[in-house]
Design a protein around this motif. Sequence first.
Motif, PDB file in Angstrom:
ATOM      1  N   ARG B  84      -3.603  -1.277  -1.601  1.00 56.84           N
ATOM      2  CA  ARG B  84      -3.362  -2.370  -2.538  1.00 56.84           C
ATOM      3  C   ARG B  84      -2.549  -1.827  -3.700  1.00 56.84           C
ATOM      4  O   ARG B  84      -2.933  -0.844  -4.326  1.00 56.84           O
ATOM      5  CB  ARG B  84      -4.686  -2.962  -3.054  1.00 56.84           C
ATOM      6  N   ILE B  85      -1.407  -2.444  -3.955  1.00 58.39           N
ATOM      7  CA  ILE B  85      -0.607  -2.070  -5.119  1.00 58.39           C
ATOM      8  C   ILE B  85      -1.074  -2.974  -6.248  1.00 58.39           C
ATOM      9  O   ILE B  85      -0.971  -4.202  -6.145  1.00 58.39           O
ATOM     10  CB  ILE B  85       0.902  -2.269  -4.856  1.00 58.39           C
ATOM     11  N   ASN B  86      -1.583  -2.369  -7.269  1.00 56.05           N
ATOM     12  CA  ASN B  86      -2.329  -3.092  -8.295  1.00 56.05           C
ATOM     13  C   ASN B  86      -1.403  -3.825  -9.280  1.00 56.05           C
ATOM     14  O   ASN B  86      -1.133  -3.339 -10.369  1.00 56.05           O
ATOM     15  CB  ASN B  86      -3.205  -2.064  -9.019  1.00 56.05           C
ATOM     16  N   ALA B  87      -0.918  -5.001  -8.875  1.00 49.40           N
ATOM     17  CA  ALA B  87      -0.025  -5.770  -9.757  1.00 49.40           C
ATOM     18  C   ALA B  87      -0.107  -7.249  -9.392  1.00 49.40           C
ATOM     19  O   ALA B  87      -0.414  -7.593  -8.257  1.00 49.40           O
ATOM     20  CB  ALA B  87       1.412  -5.283  -9.615  1.00 49.40           C
ATOM     21  N   ASP B  88       0.201  -8.081 -10.355  1.00 49.28           N
ATOM     22  CA  ASP B  88       0.181  -9.522 -10.139  1.00 49.28           C
ATOM     23  C   ASP B  88       1.449  -9.915  -9.364  1.00 49.28           C
ATOM     24  O   ASP B  88       2.561  -9.696  -9.853  1.00 49.28           O
ATOM     25  CB  ASP B  88       0.155 -10.208 -11.530  1.00 49.28           C
ATOM     26  N   PRO B  89       1.302 -10.461  -8.165  1.00 41.89           N
ATOM     27  CA  PRO B  89       2.481 -10.678  -7.309  1.00 41.89           C
ATOM     28  C   PRO B  89       3.203 -11.989  -7.609  1.00 41.89           C
ATOM     29  O   PRO B  89       3.237 -12.897  -6.783  1.00 41.89           O
ATOM     30  CB  PRO B  89       1.874 -10.713  -5.910  1.00 41.89           C
ATOM     31  N   THR B  90       3.818 -12.111  -8.776  1.00 45.05           N
ATOM     32  CA  THR B  90       4.417 -13.400  -9.132  1.00 45.05           C
ATOM     33  C   THR B  90       5.886 -13.509  -8.752  1.00 45.05           C
ATOM     34  O   THR B  90       6.478 -14.557  -8.926  1.00 45.05           O
ATOM     35  CB  THR B  90       4.296 -13.649 -10.648  1.00 45.05           C
ATOM     36  N   ASP B  91       6.484 -12.456  -8.232  1.00 43.55           N
ATOM     37  CA  ASP B  91       7.916 -12.475  -7.946  1.00 43.55           C
ATOM     38  C   ASP B  91       8.161 -11.711  -6.643  1.00 43.55           C
ATOM     39  O   ASP B  91       7.814 -10.540  -6.524  1.00 43.55           O
ATOM     40  CB  ASP B  91       8.641 -11.808  -9.144  1.00 43.55           C
ATOM     41  N   PHE B  94       9.945  -8.363  -6.784  1.00 39.78           N
ATOM     42  CA  PHE B  94       9.064  -7.318  -7.307  1.00 39.78           C
ATOM     43  C   PHE B  94       8.100  -6.842  -6.214  1.00 39.78           C
ATOM     44  O   PHE B  94       7.896  -5.637  -6.023  1.00 39.78           O
ATOM     45  CB  PHE B  94       8.307  -7.873  -8.525  1.00 39.78           C
ATOM     46  N   VAL B  95       7.515  -7.804  -5.487  1.00 41.82           N
ATOM     47  CA  VAL B  95       6.582  -7.468  -4.401  1.00 41.82           C
ATOM     48  C   VAL B  95       7.294  -6.573  -3.384  1.00 41.82           C
ATOM     49  O   VAL B  95       6.777  -5.532  -2.978  1.00 41.82           O
ATOM     50  CB  VAL B  95       6.043  -8.756  -3.717  1.00 41.82           C
ATOM     51  N   ALA B  96       8.506  -6.982  -2.984  1.00 42.20           N
ATOM     52  CA  ALA B  96       9.242  -6.209  -1.981  1.00 42.20           C
ATOM     53  C   ALA B  96       9.545  -4.806  -2.499  1.00 42.20           C
ATOM     54  O   ALA B  96       9.451  -3.827  -1.756  1.00 42.20           O
ATOM     55  CB  ALA B  96      10.530  -6.938  -1.604  1.00 42.20           C
ATOM     56  N   GLU B  97       9.893  -4.692  -3.790  1.00 40.90           N
ATOM     57  CA  GLU B  97      10.176  -3.356  -4.331  1.00 40.90           C
ATOM     58  C   GLU B  97       8.944  -2.448  -4.274  1.00 40.90           C
ATOM     59  O   GLU B  97       9.062  -1.252  -4.008  1.00 40.90           O
ATOM     60  CB  GLU B  97      10.687  -3.467  -5.772  1.00 40.90           C
ATOM     61  N   GLN B  98       7.788  -3.037  -4.524  1.00 39.45           N
ATOM     62  CA  GLN B  98       6.562  -2.236  -4.477  1.00 39.45           C
ATOM     63  C   GLN B  98       6.268  -1.782  -3.048  1.00 39.45           C
ATOM     64  O   GLN B  98       5.938  -0.622  -2.804  1.00 39.45           O
ATOM     65  CB  GLN B  98       5.367  -3.047  -5.024  1.00 39.45           C
ATOM     66  N   VAL B  99       6.396  -2.717  -2.104  1.00 39.10           N
ATOM     67  CA  VAL B  99       6.116  -2.362  -0.702  1.00 39.10           C
ATOM     68  C   VAL B  99       7.150  -1.341  -0.223  1.00 39.10           C
ATOM     69  O   VAL B  99       6.808  -0.361   0.446  1.00 39.10           O
ATOM     70  CB  VAL B  99       6.120  -3.625   0.196  1.00 39.10           C
ATOM     71  N   ALA B 100       8.417  -1.542  -0.593  1.00 41.65           N
ATOM     72  CA  ALA B 100       9.479  -0.627  -0.161  1.00 41.65           C
ATOM     73  C   ALA B 100       9.224   0.774  -0.711  1.00 41.65           C
ATOM     74  O   ALA B 100       9.378   1.768   0.000  1.00 41.65           O
ATOM     75  CB  ALA B 100      10.845  -1.136  -0.613  1.00 41.65           C
ATOM     76  N   ALA B 101       8.798   0.853  -1.968  1.00 43.31           N
ATOM     77  CA  ALA B 101       8.549   2.160  -2.579  1.00 43.31           C
ATOM     78  C   ALA B 101       7.445   2.889  -1.816  1.00 43.31           C
ATOM     79  O   ALA B 101       7.536   4.089  -1.547  1.00 43.31           O
ATOM     80  CB  ALA B 101       8.158   1.985  -4.049  1.00 43.31           C
ATOM     81  N   TYR B 102       6.418   2.151  -1.422  1.00 43.06           N
ATOM     82  CA  TYR B 102       5.326   2.774  -0.667  1.00 43.06           C
ATOM     83  C   TYR B 102       5.822   3.177   0.730  1.00 43.06           C
ATOM     84  O   TYR B 102       5.563   4.285   1.206  1.00 43.06           O
ATOM     85  CB  TYR B 102       4.137   1.809  -0.550  1.00 43.06           C
ATOM     86  N   ALA B 103       6.554   2.263   1.384  1.00 43.59           N
ATOM     87  CA  ALA B 103       6.964   2.492   2.777  1.00 43.59           C
ATOM     88  C   ALA B 103       7.947   3.652   2.907  1.00 43.59           C
ATOM     89  O   ALA B 103       7.957   4.356   3.916  1.00 43.59           O
ATOM     90  CB  ALA B 103       7.573   1.215   3.352  1.00 43.59           C
ATOM     91  N   LYS B 104       8.760   3.871   1.883  1.00 48.12           N
ATOM     92  CA  LYS B 104       9.788   4.918   1.937  1.00 48.12           C
ATOM     93  C   LYS B 104       9.192   6.284   2.259  1.00 48.12           C
ATOM     94  O   LYS B 104       9.761   7.052   3.019  1.00 48.12           O
ATOM     95  CB  LYS B 104      10.527   4.999   0.592  1.00 48.12           C
ATOM     96  N   ALA B 105       8.034   6.554   1.687  1.00 48.37           N
ATOM     97  CA  ALA B 105       7.434   7.875   1.854  1.00 48.37           C
ATOM     98  C   ALA B 105       6.661   8.003   3.169  1.00 48.37           C
ATOM     99  O   ALA B 105       6.217   9.087   3.524  1.00 48.37           O
ATOM    100  CB  ALA B 105       6.511   8.149   0.670  1.00 48.37           C
ATOM    101  N   GLU B 106       6.485   6.894   3.869  1.00 54.51           N
ATOM    102  CA  GLU B 106       5.530   6.904   4.985  1.00 54.51           C
ATOM    103  C   GLU B 106       6.156   6.840   6.378  1.00 54.51           C
ATOM    104  O   GLU B 106       5.440   6.945   7.372  1.00 54.51           O
ATOM    105  CB  GLU B 106       4.552   5.736   4.822  1.00 54.51           C
ATOM    106  N   LYS B 198      -6.844   2.181  -0.276  1.00 54.09           N
ATOM    107  CA  LYS B 198      -6.274   2.963  -1.369  1.00 54.09           C
ATOM    108  C   LYS B 198      -5.665   2.006  -2.409  1.00 54.09           C
ATOM    109  O   LYS B 198      -4.994   1.056  -2.044  1.00 54.09           O
ATOM    110  CB  LYS B 198      -5.177   3.858  -0.772  1.00 54.09           C
ATOM    111  N   VAL B 199      -5.925   2.272  -3.679  1.00 57.23           N
ATOM    112  CA  VAL B 199      -5.302   1.455  -4.728  1.00 57.23           C
ATOM    113  C   VAL B 199      -4.224   2.290  -5.411  1.00 57.23           C
ATOM    114  O   VAL B 199      -4.481   3.415  -5.842  1.00 57.23           O
ATOM    115  CB  VAL B 199      -6.349   0.968  -5.756  1.00 57.23           C
ATOM    116  N   VAL B 200      -3.016   1.760  -5.451  1.00 50.99           N
ATOM    117  CA  VAL B 200      -1.870   2.482  -6.009  1.00 50.99           C
ATOM    118  C   VAL B 200      -1.342   1.687  -7.196  1.00 50.99           C
ATOM    119  O   VAL B 200      -1.272   0.461  -7.133  1.00 50.99           O
ATOM    120  CB  VAL B 200      -0.759   2.608  -4.932  1.00 50.99           C
ATOM    121  N   GLU B 201      -0.953   2.367  -8.262  1.00 54.10           N
ATOM    122  CA  GLU B 201      -0.372   1.647  -9.410  1.00 54.10           C
ATOM    123  C   GLU B 201       1.096   1.317  -9.114  1.00 54.10           C
ATOM    124  O   GLU B 201       1.776   2.067  -8.420  1.00 54.10           O
ATOM    125  CB  GLU B 201      -0.493   2.483 -10.690  1.00 54.10           C
ATOM    126  N   PRO B 202       1.596   0.183  -9.603  1.00 54.64           N
ATOM    127  CA  PRO B 202       2.970  -0.227  -9.298  1.00 54.64           C
ATOM    128  C   PRO B 202       3.983   0.702  -9.949  1.00 54.64           C
ATOM    129  O   PRO B 202       3.679   1.350 -10.942  1.00 54.64           O
ATOM    130  CB  PRO B 202       3.065  -1.630  -9.900  1.00 54.64           C
TER     131      PRO B 202
END
Lengths: 325, 245
Positions: B84-91, B94-106, B198-202
């Motif tokens: 879970r990326i700990n942020a309010d998913p209002t955009d 923004f959501v895609a950037e958070q998921v992309a940042a996580y996915a890049k390393a994996e 796992k909880v990750v900060e944005p």
Amino acid sequence: MSIIVFAESTDGNFKKSTLEAVAYAAEVAKNTSTNCVAVSIGNVDDSKASELAKFGADKIVSIKNDKLIGFVAEAYAKALANIASQENATVIVVSNTYSGKAIAPRVAAKLKAGIVSGVISYPDTSNGFKIRKTVFSGKAFADVNITTAAKVLAITPNTFNTIENNKTANIISVDAGLTDSDFITHSVEISRASGKIPLTEAEIVVSGGRGLKGPENWGLIENLAEALGAATACSKPVSDMHWRPHSEHVGQTGITIKPNLYIAVGISGAIQHLAGVSSSKVIVAINKDPEAPFFKAADYGIVGDAFEVMPKIIEAAKKLKAQHA
Amino acid sequence: MKILVCISNVPDTTTKVTFTDNNTKFNTVGVQYIINPYDELALTRALEITEKQTGTVTAINVGLADAEPSIRKALAIGATDAVRINADPTDAYFVAEQVAAYAKAENFDLILTGRESIDYNGGQVAGLLGEMLNFPSVNVVTAIEIENGIATMERDIDGGKEKLTCKLPLVASAQKELTEPRIPNMRGIMAARTKPLKVVEPNGAEKTSATISFDMPPAKGLCKMIAPENAEQLIDLLHNEAKII
Ligand SMILES: Cc1cc2nc3c(=O)[nH]c(=O)nc-3n(C[C@H](O)[C@H](O)[C@H](O)COP(=O)(O)OP(=O)(O)OC[C@H]3O[C@@H](n4cnc5c(N)ncnc54)[C@H](O)[C@@H]3O)c2cc1C
Ligand SMILES: Nc1ncnc2c1ncn2[C@@H]1O[C@H](COP(=O)(O)O)[C@@H](O)[C@H]1O
């Protein structure tokens, strides 16, 4: 500065939704004192492409490349984004069709542009850049402010008017600067039901629910659709039971449609169903239960047995069609 | 096979939509939240794929702590682990950037999303992710099979269907028909309690849009009733009164 619009084509022809998008972009351009540039991708004839001027395009960019005859999302998005950068685009408009939906977010990410889909208003630029979209599958609207320099708008089909004028515009053929690595997905086969009006583009839709008792009775829906030049649709249980293909399922978990006329036969009007159809301009409900919720959402209603009333309606629709043939 | 499934936490489809704070906020009082129905299909298909050929399925959500019941449900249905990326998913951007940042390393082979979230109806995250990760993206997928690193898919197009192939990695968005959703069983629910979440900060990505206010569609006027004996009048009314046919 300019407003860019994706002029989507299928087999070399523009659809009604494309002309709506061009007219929309032209209106935005007029309101912001810029030019409207229409981008046609795939091998559309120049004579065809030139028609876009009549709907408001100031300039037409035609990208011809044999590899772009079929739709390839990543390549189309790159081509469109390249033109948008060259033209210094502030707003990029696409129609919210399946193809439009596939490329809009990719273009947005390339240009670092905020994106709103399901757009139902012209932008209000009096204080920022405010745009209205449907949310909760049509149960409500949201006004969204886009804060990036470039903006991508995917507009809802059958929402904006087109006006034809006798404007002309130059057609500029360009090479989109694509390489092999832009073609990763490969189309193997395309099947389109020939002669049928796609549900997403239909101006009139006749739809059936569980009240029709079984697929063998769908002639009632199809005959009325045929007489009215309409597409056919159905409720979720009808497609779940395989009476009709899934592609006809409308509602919150199916397709959201916005035709001029929606005729619902033997459909109760559950909240999830209404969500997908309630933006239709005129709604007709035919149901034997006077308490059916659909009557609260309808403009015209008939409380009656579909098997008795539909033949009369089909008859009258055929007569009308014959008069205007 | 390493599969990532994007899970959005949305109001149940029976929700009567209302707003508060002068129509600036969605009223969550009494609202039941669920996994977005299309995401449930994506998750189930991911599990089917990894059951045929070994692999893992990670569920990811960008959301606040109140989304955890839906994430636990994804684990109960069968996801291997969750983030879970700990942020309010209002955009969506923004959501895609958070998921992309996580996915890049994996190094995921396949990323599945839903066709659209049934609350915001964006239908954007799959394409945004594809571009951000430099993966192809295929939307409204009604069938997907993976063999030897190649995905064979079917997707909806306007007025029909398209069959297509693509080599992995790939982002695909799930459309109805992809599969039948799975319901968690008792064993799954028990197992979900101890599976890693796992909880990750944005990261510092900025939002690109903000919802200013909401509005309801104008109420319909009265429904004009036509007697069933005279059902044929409907056509006349639609032609001469509504002028729609
Ligand atoms: C998560 C979720 C998502 C959903 N998403 C959707 C969706 O996207 N789209 C959707 O449609 N549904 C959806 N549903 C289902 C929805 O809640 C309803 O169950 C469904 O719409 C009912 O379909 P229906 O009206 O065809 O059938 P019914 O509810 O069974 O209604 C049949 C109607 O036909 C009438 N009738 C019966 N016989 C006759 C006759 N001889 N002549 C005339 N009328 C007759 C009856 O009075 C009744 O009103 C969803 C449900 C859930 C839980
Ligand atoms: N907050 C979120 N967290 C994780 N995935 C999301 C989130 N929002 C949307 N998605 C994914 O993106 C898909 C499309 O969402 P949208 O673009 O918002 O319509 C959803 O079906 C999810 O798979």
